[in-house]
Design a protein around this motif. Structure first.
Motif, PDB file in Angstrom:
ATOM      1  N   TYR A 222      75.956   8.469 -17.928  1.00  0.00           N
ATOM      2  CA  TYR A 222      74.951   9.081 -18.802  1.00  0.00           C
ATOM      3  C   TYR A 222      73.528   8.841 -18.290  1.00  0.00           C
TER       4      TYR A 222
ATOM      5  N   HIS B  18      67.444   1.674 -17.671  1.00  0.00           N
ATOM      6  CA  HIS B  18      67.730   0.286 -18.041  1.00  0.00           C
ATOM      7  C   HIS B  18      68.394  -0.400 -16.861  1.00  0.00           C
TER       8      HIS B  18
ATOM      9  N   SER C 108      60.321   2.417 -16.675  1.00  0.00           N
ATOM     10  CA  SER C 108      61.045   3.429 -17.453  1.00  0.00           C
ATOM     11  C   SER C 108      61.720   2.870 -18.697  1.00  0.00           C
ATOM     12  N   GLY C 109      61.923   1.579 -18.765  1.00  0.00           N
ATOM     13  CA  GLY C 109      62.579   1.025 -19.940  1.00  0.00           C
ATOM     14  C   GLY C 109      62.930  -0.431 -19.784  1.00  0.00           C
TER      15      GLY C 109
ATOM     16  N   ILE D  88      68.015  -4.702 -23.769  1.00  0.00           N
ATOM     17  CA  ILE D  88      68.482  -3.772 -24.805  1.00  0.00           C
ATOM     18  C   ILE D  88      69.800  -4.253 -25.420  1.00  0.00           C
TER      19      ILE D  88
ATOM     20  N   ALA E   3      70.297  -4.705 -29.267  1.00  0.00           N
ATOM     21  CA  ALA E   3      71.383  -4.001 -29.955  1.00  0.00           C
ATOM     22  C   ALA E   3      72.230  -4.976 -30.767  1.00  0.00           C
TER      23      ALA E   3
ATOM     24  N   TRP F  10      70.952   5.418 -32.753  1.00  0.00           N
ATOM     25  CA  TRP F  10      69.900   5.396 -31.725  1.00  0.00           C
ATOM     26  C   TRP F  10      70.398   6.025 -30.421  1.00  0.00           C
ATOM     27  N   ILE F  11      71.578   5.608 -29.998  1.00  0.00           N
ATOM     28  CA  ILE F  11      72.110   6.095 -28.719  1.00  0.00           C
ATOM     29  C   ILE F  11      72.327   7.613 -28.768  1.00  0.00           C
TER      30      ILE F  11
ATOM     31  N   LEU G 240      57.811  -0.595 -28.994  1.00  0.00           N
ATOM     32  CA  LEU G 240      58.466  -0.476 -27.688  1.00  0.00           C
ATOM     33  C   LEU G 240      57.938   0.741 -26.930  1.00  0.00           C
ATOM     34  N   ILE G 241      57.791   1.837 -27.665  1.00  0.00           N
ATOM     35  CA  ILE G 241      57.300   3.068 -27.041  1.00  0.00           C
ATOM     36  C   ILE G 241      55.903   2.820 -26.475  1.00  0.00           C
TER      37      ILE G 241
ATOM     38  N   GLN H  77      56.803   5.327 -23.007  1.00  0.00           N
ATOM     39  CA  GLN H  77      57.912   6.234 -22.722  1.00  0.00           C
ATOM     40  C   GLN H  77      58.816   6.362 -23.949  1.00  0.00           C
TER      41      GLN H  77
ATOM     42  N   PRO I  96      64.888   9.424 -24.198  1.00  0.00           N
ATOM     43  CA  PRO I  96      65.282  10.800 -24.532  1.00  0.00           C
ATOM     44  C   PRO I  96      66.663  10.858 -25.176  1.00  0.00           C
TER      45      PRO I  96
ATOM     46  N   LEU J 298      79.553   2.794 -25.399  1.00  0.00           N
ATOM     47  CA  LEU J 298      78.291   2.224 -24.922  1.00  0.00           C
ATOM     48  C   LEU J 298      77.912   1.007 -25.768  1.00  0.00           C
TER      49      LEU J 298
HETATM   50  C1  HEC Z   1      64.349   8.058 -19.512  1.00  0.00           C
HETATM   51  C2  HEC Z   1      64.612   6.632 -19.683  1.00  0.00           C
HETATM   52  C3  HEC Z   1      65.768   6.185 -20.571  1.00  0.00           C
HETATM   53  C4  HEC Z   1      67.103   6.559 -20.521  1.00  0.00           C
HETATM   54  C5  HEC Z   1      67.769   7.574 -19.601  1.00  0.00           C
HETATM   55  C6  HEC Z   1      67.779   5.749 -21.513  1.00  0.00           C
HETATM   56  N1  HEC Z   1      66.889   4.920 -22.146  1.00  0.00           N
HETATM   57 FE1  HEC Z   1      67.349   3.556 -23.603  1.00  0.00          FE
HETATM   58  N2  HEC Z   1      65.356   3.109 -23.804  1.00  0.00           N
HETATM   59  C7  HEC Z   1      64.337   3.641 -23.034  1.00  0.00           C
HETATM   60  C8  HEC Z   1      63.049   3.139 -23.516  1.00  0.00           C
HETATM   61  C9  HEC Z   1      61.693   3.475 -22.930  1.00  0.00           C
HETATM   62  C10 HEC Z   1      63.346   2.282 -24.606  1.00  0.00           C
HETATM   63  C11 HEC Z   1      62.369   1.524 -25.505  1.00  0.00           C
HETATM   64  C12 HEC Z   1      62.131   2.366 -26.778  1.00  0.00           C
HETATM   65  C13 HEC Z   1      61.337   3.603 -26.464  1.00  0.00           C
HETATM   66  O1  HEC Z   1      60.257   3.484 -25.873  1.00  0.00           O
HETATM   67  O2  HEC Z   1      61.821   4.699 -26.820  1.00  0.00           O
HETATM   68  C14 HEC Z   1      64.810   2.269 -24.741  1.00  0.00           C
HETATM   69  C15 HEC Z   1      65.505   1.520 -25.679  1.00  0.00           C
HETATM   70  C16 HEC Z   1      66.872   1.405 -25.762  1.00  0.00           C
HETATM   71  C17 HEC Z   1      67.595   0.539 -26.664  1.00  0.00           C
HETATM   72  C18 HEC Z   1      66.968  -0.473 -27.638  1.00  0.00           C
HETATM   73  C19 HEC Z   1      66.655   0.203 -28.951  1.00  0.00           C
HETATM   74  C20 HEC Z   1      66.072  -0.787 -29.941  1.00  0.00           C
HETATM   75  O3  HEC Z   1      64.941  -0.575 -30.368  1.00  0.00           O
HETATM   76  O4  HEC Z   1      66.760  -1.752 -30.292  1.00  0.00           O
HETATM   77  C21 HEC Z   1      68.932   0.762 -26.458  1.00  0.00           C
HETATM   78  C22 HEC Z   1      70.091   0.083 -27.167  1.00  0.00           C
HETATM   79  C23 HEC Z   1      69.048   1.768 -25.423  1.00  0.00           C
HETATM   80  N3  HEC Z   1      67.773   2.144 -25.026  1.00  0.00           N
HETATM   81  C24 HEC Z   1      70.242   2.249 -24.933  1.00  0.00           C
HETATM   82  C25 HEC Z   1      70.341   3.309 -24.012  1.00  0.00           C
HETATM   83  C26 HEC Z   1      71.602   3.922 -23.633  1.00  0.00           C
HETATM   84  C27 HEC Z   1      72.987   3.492 -24.102  1.00  0.00           C
HETATM   85  C28 HEC Z   1      71.291   4.933 -22.748  1.00  0.00           C
HETATM   86  C29 HEC Z   1      72.227   5.930 -22.102  1.00  0.00           C
HETATM   87  C30 HEC Z   1      72.941   6.837 -23.008  1.00  0.00           C
HETATM   88  C31 HEC Z   1      69.835   4.936 -22.583  1.00  0.00           C
HETATM   89  N4  HEC Z   1      69.317   3.933 -23.360  1.00  0.00           N
HETATM   90  C32 HEC Z   1      69.142   5.806 -21.753  1.00  0.00           C
HETATM   91  C33 HEC Z   1      64.467   4.519 -21.976  1.00  0.00           C
HETATM   92  C34 HEC Z   1      65.645   5.155 -21.606  1.00  0.00           C
END
Ligand code: HEC
Length: 135
Positions: free
Chosen positions: A47, A53, A62-63, A69, A73, A84-85, A100-101, A106, A109, A121
């Protein structure tokens, strides 16, 4: 004869080592096999989650890192994490997500994750949080 005694000592030593390992393994609430973890990790990679991450406790621009995370979680209700996922957008206005944003400049998405895969996941993130994923 001496050789035999030596072999016996070596064998006993190896045996005690392996039982030590077994005991240590039992303690670490290990529910998943290596193969199961590898499969869950594939879902995470397929994915593109690992594109943002990263492993090895490294944050990227990017994260947050996978370990980070995973810990976040684990601290939240499962239903929140699944939601959220599947659709992060729903949560953009929550105060901790906003922070966090702001930090990562960022938005995570929508990655088009199905309910079934979101469960996988979640399971993967719990395995990471429990220290079952080595890298
Ligand atoms: C384009 C970059 C990007 C991708 C691709 C992405 N993430 Fe994230 N993720 C982030 C960012 C940046 C944050 C911090 C919150 C925010 O800024 O939106 C985050 C936060 C999280 C969190 C913490 C949420 C919380 O506040 O507790 C989880 C869990 C997570 N991501 C899981 C995933 C999973 C599973 C996938 C794949 C399906 C994924 N992410 C794909 C960028 C990404």
């Amino acid at each position: 004869m001496k050789k035999l005694v030596f072999m016996f000592v070596v064998a006993t030593f190896l045996l005690s080592m392996s039982t030590n390992f077994a005991v240590a393994g039992d303690k670490s609430n290990q529910k998943l096999t290596k193969e199961q973890i590898a499969k869950l990790r594939d879902v995470f990679d397929n994915y593109g989650c690992s594109g943002c991450h990263m492993y090895m406790h490294r944050d990227s621009t990017s994260g947050p890192a996978v370990a980070v995370i995973a810990a976040m979680a684990k601290a939240k209700p499962k239903s929140w994490v699944i939601s959220w996922i599947m659709d992060p957008k729903k949560h953009y206005n929550e105060p901790d997500v906003k922070a966090l944003i702001h930090q990562y400049v960022q938005y995570m998405p929508n990655n088009g994750v199905t309910k079934k895969d979101a469960e996988k996941l979640y399971e993967y993130l719990m395995a990471v949080a429990d220290g079952l994923v080595k890298k």
